[in-house]
Design a protein around this motif. Structure first.
Motif, PDB file in Angstrom:
ATOM      1  N   HIS A  14       0.841  -1.201   0.000  1.00  0.00           N
ATOM      2  CA  HIS A  14       0.000   0.000   0.000  1.00  0.00           C
ATOM      3  C   HIS A  14       0.876   1.250   0.000  1.00  0.00           C
ATOM      4  CE1 HIS A  14       0.978   0.390   4.268  1.00  0.00           C
ATOM      5  NE2 HIS A  14       0.575  -0.849   4.480  1.00  0.00           N
ATOM      6  N   HIS A  17       3.956   1.721   2.438  1.00  0.00           N
ATOM      7  CA  HIS A  17       5.212   1.052   2.076  1.00  0.00           C
ATOM      8  C   HIS A  17       5.989   1.880   1.046  1.00  0.00           C
ATOM      9  CE1 HIS A  17       2.642  -2.701   2.970  1.00  0.00           C
ATOM     10  NE2 HIS A  17       3.484  -2.574   3.975  1.00  0.00           N
ATOM     11  N   GLY A 105       9.355   0.234   9.128  1.00  0.00           N
ATOM     12  CA  GLY A 105       8.554   1.223   9.827  1.00  0.00           C
ATOM     13  C   GLY A 105       8.859   1.174  11.311  1.00  0.00           C
ATOM     14  N   ASP A 107       7.197   0.295  13.857  1.00  0.00           N
ATOM     15  CA  ASP A 107       6.813  -0.909  14.597  1.00  0.00           C
ATOM     16  C   ASP A 107       7.823  -2.033  14.376  1.00  0.00           C
ATOM     17  OD1 ASP A 107       5.778  -0.742  11.923  1.00  0.00           O
ATOM     18  OD2 ASP A 107       4.650  -2.585  12.289  1.00  0.00           O
ATOM     19  N   ILE A 161       1.296   8.219   7.350  1.00  0.00           N
ATOM     20  CA  ILE A 161       0.281   7.518   6.560  1.00  0.00           C
ATOM     21  C   ILE A 161      -0.335   6.425   7.422  1.00  0.00           C
ATOM     22  CG2 ILE A 161      -0.143   6.105   4.515  1.00  0.00           C
ATOM     23  CD1 ILE A 161       1.831   7.785   3.058  1.00  0.00           C
ATOM     24  N   SER A 165      -1.819  -2.912   5.901  1.00  0.00           N
ATOM     25  CA  SER A 165      -2.399  -3.973   5.067  1.00  0.00           C
ATOM     26  C   SER A 165      -3.640  -4.548   5.746  1.00  0.00           C
ATOM     27  CB  SER A 165      -1.374  -5.075   4.829  1.00  0.00           C
ATOM     28  OG  SER A 165      -0.242  -4.559   4.187  1.00  0.00           O
ATOM     29  N   THR A 166      -3.607  -4.616   7.070  1.00  0.00           N
ATOM     30  CA  THR A 166      -4.779  -5.108   7.808  1.00  0.00           C
ATOM     31  C   THR A 166      -5.991  -4.242   7.490  1.00  0.00           C
ATOM     32  OG1 THR A 166      -3.330  -5.858   9.578  1.00  0.00           O
ATOM     33  CG2 THR A 166      -5.675  -5.639  10.118  1.00  0.00           C
TER      34      THR A 166
END
Ligand code: ATP
Ligand code: MG
Length: 199
Positions: A14, A17, A105, A107, A161, A165-166
Motif C-alpha cells: 500500500h 510502504h 517502519g 513498529d 500515513i 495492510s490489515t
C-alpha cells in the motif's frame, strides 16, 4: 552501490510502504530499494487471503513505475518465513562491495532489534526506521538508543500515513473502497482475483 532492502508481508502493498521506501531512497541517495515479500507457511496463506505469488505480483505492479524500485523473490522462493538477518547475510555475500540498508517502519524496527541478532544485523546493514502513526518511536526507543548513538540506526520522518495492510484487507472484506490507499493497478488486481473478500 547503495542497496536497501525493505521486508514485509505486503499483503497487500500500500501507499505507506511506497512512501517509506521513496523517502529512504531520496534522503540517503540510494541506488535501489529492493522490496522483499516474506515467504509464508502454506496454512497461513489460506488464512490471510493472498498467496505468495499474489503478494509478489502486487509488489511488482506497485513498483514498476519507479526505476529505483525492484522486487525480490529471494524469501518467497525459500517458502518459509525468513529471518531478516539471514537475508542480509545472503546479500552481504552476494554483493560484498555494496553498502547495505534495511528499511522498516517504526513498529518493525523494534521487533528486529529485540528478536533477531541485532548486533550482527547492524554490522552488515544500516537500519532506516520510518515514522509511522500509532507507533511513537521516542517513547519505546530504549532498545534503540545505543544503535542510534553508533549511527547504525537512522530515523527518518515521513509524511504520516495511517494505512496498514490489515486495514486494506478489512475494508475489502467490508465492501469499502480502497481506491487511493493502494496503487490503482494493485486495486484492480485485488478486484480481478477476488482477494480478501469475505467468503
Ligand atoms: P499488516 O497490517 O498486515 O501487518 P503492514 O501495513 O504493517 O501490514 P507489513 O508488510 O507488515 O505491512 O510491513 C512491512 C514494512 O512496512 C514494515 O517495516 C512496516 O513497519 C512498514 N510499514 C507498513 N505500513 C507503514 C506505514 N503506513 N508507515 C510507515 N511504515 C509502514
Ligand atoms: Mg505489519
Amino acid at each position: 552501490m547503495k542497496l536497501a532492502i525493505m521486508g514485509g508481508t505486503f499483503n497487500p502493498i500500500h501507499i505507506g510502504h511506497l512512501v517509506c521506501a521513496e523517502e529512504a531512497v531520496s534522503r540517503y541517495r540510494l541506488d535501489k530499494a529492493l522490496f522483499m515479500p516474506t515467504g509464508f507457511p502454506p496454512h497461513k496463506e489460506i488464512l490471510e487471503g493472498a498467496s505468495s505469488e499474489h503478494r509478489f505480483r502486487m509488489c511488482t505492479i506497485a513498483t514498476e513505475g519507479n526505476p529505483r524500485f525492484e522486487v525480490s523473490r529471494f524469501e518467497i522462493d525459500r517458502r518459509q518465513v525468513s529471518y531478516t538477518v539471514n537475508t542480509i547475510r545472503h546479500f552481504r555475500r552476494e554483493m560484498p562491495d555494496a553498502e547495505l540498508y534495511f528499511i522498516t517502519g517504526a513498529d518493525a524496527v523494534l521487533e528486529i532489534l529485540e528478536w533477531k541478532d541485532p548486533q550482527e544485523l547492524l554490522t552488515m546493514a544500516t537500519l532506516i526506521a520510518a515514522t509511522r502513526p500509532g507507533y511513537p518511536l521516542d517513547k519505546i526507543s530504549g532498545a534503540l538508543d545505543v544503535f542510534l548513538r553508533e549511527n547504525r540506526v537512522k530515523i527518518i520522518e515521513i509524511p504520516g500515513i495511517g494505512v496498514s495492510s490489515t486495514l486494506i484487507r478489512n475494508r475489502v472484506a467490508e465492501g469499502k473502497s480502497i481506491r487511493y490507499l493502494v496503487l490503482e493497478g494493485v486495486r484492480q488486481f485485488i478486484q480481478e482475483k477476488g482477494l480478501y473478500r469475505k467468503t
